[in-house]
Each structure stands twice: as C-alpha cells, then as structure tokens.
Design a protein around this motif. Structure first.
Motif, PDB file in Angstrom:
ATOM      1  N   GLN A 106       0.853  -1.187   0.000  1.00 38.08           N
ATOM      2  CA  GLN A 106       0.000   0.000   0.000  1.00 38.08           C
ATOM      3  C   GLN A 106       0.889   1.238   0.000  1.00 38.08           C
ATOM      4  N   THR A 110       0.210   8.363  -5.785  1.00 42.20           N
ATOM      5  CA  THR A 110      -0.002   7.693  -7.061  1.00 42.20           C
ATOM      6  C   THR A 110       1.080   8.151  -8.039  1.00 42.20           C
ATOM      7  N   SER A 145      -2.182   2.229  -7.625  1.00 37.10           N
ATOM      8  CA  SER A 145      -1.034   3.094  -7.354  1.00 37.10           C
ATOM      9  C   SER A 145      -0.708   4.038  -8.510  1.00 37.10           C
TER      10      SER A 145
END
Length: 252
Positions: A106, A110, A145
């Motif tokens: 995680q 981005t 992501s």
C-alpha cells in the motif's frame, strides 16, 4: 506504506540467495536498450514518477533515474534490494527502495508510470496459492497506485511457449494438467552460482487470459508484443518466445 507479509516465502528465499549473482544472467545485459524501447512506447516527461514493481537489483529503476525520472523500486527480496541500493550509490542516483510483497503493498501517493518487467512478481506463486488470484492482486495493486491514463508496461511468461513443450507423458506423470493449465515439475536451472534444482509450480497463462485479468484490474491493453528480455520490439508475440509484453494504460 504497509505490507501484510509475514515470514519469508520460497521465492523470497531464492532471490535473497541469488541476488549477488543475479546480474551475471545474460538476460540482464540489455538495460539501456530496454529503457530506450520503453521510451518509444510512451511519451514520459523527465521528472515523471515511476513505480517499478519487482525491481530486483534495480537495473531499470537506476537507468530511469539516470535520465531524470523520480523512481520508486519495490521488491519482495531484501537481498535484491541490497544489491540495488549498492548499484544506485555506485551510479550516483537517488531511488526510493521499498521491501514489500507485490500482492499486498500500500502506497500513499499515485504514480505517472508503472512497470513490472522480467516477471517481477507475476507468476511467482507459492505452494497452495491460486495463481489467478495472486496475479490479479498484483495488477489491482499497481492500478490503484497509478494516476488515471498512466501507462503501464508488463512483461510476463508466455504460456504458449511452455505448453508447446508439454507431451502426454507429462500429463500422465503429473507434471502438467491441461484441464487447469497447471504445471508442477522439477527443473535444473543453469544459474551463475551453478546448476540448481528448482521445483516449478506455474499456471500457464496465455495472452488473452492476461489481457482479461488486466482489464478486470482497471487497465486497457493497447498492444501485446514479443517481450523476451534482450529481444523487445513492436512485433507480434511469437509462440515460442519466453515472455510476452503487455502495453497498457490505466483507465481514466
């Protein structure tokens, strides 16, 4: 950043041990040409952020960093990342390195571009794992992501090439199950550190299946090319080559 991984997996132990010899493999010798080719596929502006999943010893991450990109390299193996850090220091570039499992990492930010090259996590299943669930988790994590419309380049094993080597005797002795496309056998790999007997457990995915999984994960696949390391090009995927290349972008 967090990861749910606990304990060392079989592939993690393998790559930790293999890390110091990894770059002696012949397929690692084409980094500059590979990065040159990637830059013909996508108009990536210098300064863009790049996420390299399954970065290994960092050869692509470091080459992109040399060219002015801001790179994050992620890998399961601490041993591979240790070599990557040394290589980056020697090259005089800064790369952020993260040790994490590609199926459950995680990240807060981005990225502009995603890479997963030379089977960087995809297909590396453990005993008892479901290969489709495993690879879908990686694709979904990468999609999560990336920014909308961000390019993503994947190279993964080409199931056609292995299927074409299978025979009925492999079915009868349990090495290959055509009903599930699962292969389970031992193979001697000629590694730089010497011949090594490996237990291979693979779900043989052919290109349309990978395209479907990428679509389910939030990507549009624009092209499927031949992706064997050292032989990349804008050409049809050959049935007998080792890897396939999937040229993608995240959906808006």
């Amino acid at each position: 950043m967090s990861s749910k991984s606990a304990g060392k997996k079989e592939w993690q132990r393998f790559f930790d041990a293999h890390a110091v010899n990894y770059e002696q493999n012949g397929f690692t010798k084409h980094t500059v040409a590979e990065v040159d080719f990637i830059l013909t596929l996508y108009p990536i502006v210098p300064g863009s952020t790049i996420l390299d999943v399954g970065c290994g010893t960092g050869r692509h991450s470091i080459e992109f960093a040399k060219r002015g990109y801001r790179v994050t390299g992620l890998d399961l193996s601490e041993g591979m990342l240790s070599v990557a850090k040394a290589n980056a220091a020697e090259a005089g570039v800064s790369v952020r390195w993260i040790q994490a499992d590609a199926t459950d990492f995680q990240l807060e930010e981005t990225f502009d571009v995603g890479l997963s090259l030379c089977e960087g996590g995809v297909g590396l299943i453990e005993r008892g794992e479901n290969a489709e669930i495993h690879d879908l988790a990686i694709f979904k994590n990468i999609a999560k992501s990336l920014k909308p419309n961000a390019p993503f380049l994947l190279t993964a094993l080409n199931g056609y090439s292995i299927i074409r080597q299978m025979k009925d005797e492999h079915i009868h002795d349990g090495r290959f199950d055509p009903s599930s496309m699962l292969a389970n056998y031992q193979d001697e790999w000629d590694l730089p550190e010497g011949p090594t007997l490996m237990t291979i457990r693979e779900r043989l995915f052919i290109a349309p299946e990978v395209v479907r999984m990428l679509g389910e994960s939030g990507f549009v696949v624009d092209n499927v090319f031949g992706g064997t390391a050292g032989h990349w090009g804008r050409r049809f995927l050959s049935l007998d080559e080792v890897e396939a290349m999937f040229v993608c972008r995240k959906r808006p």
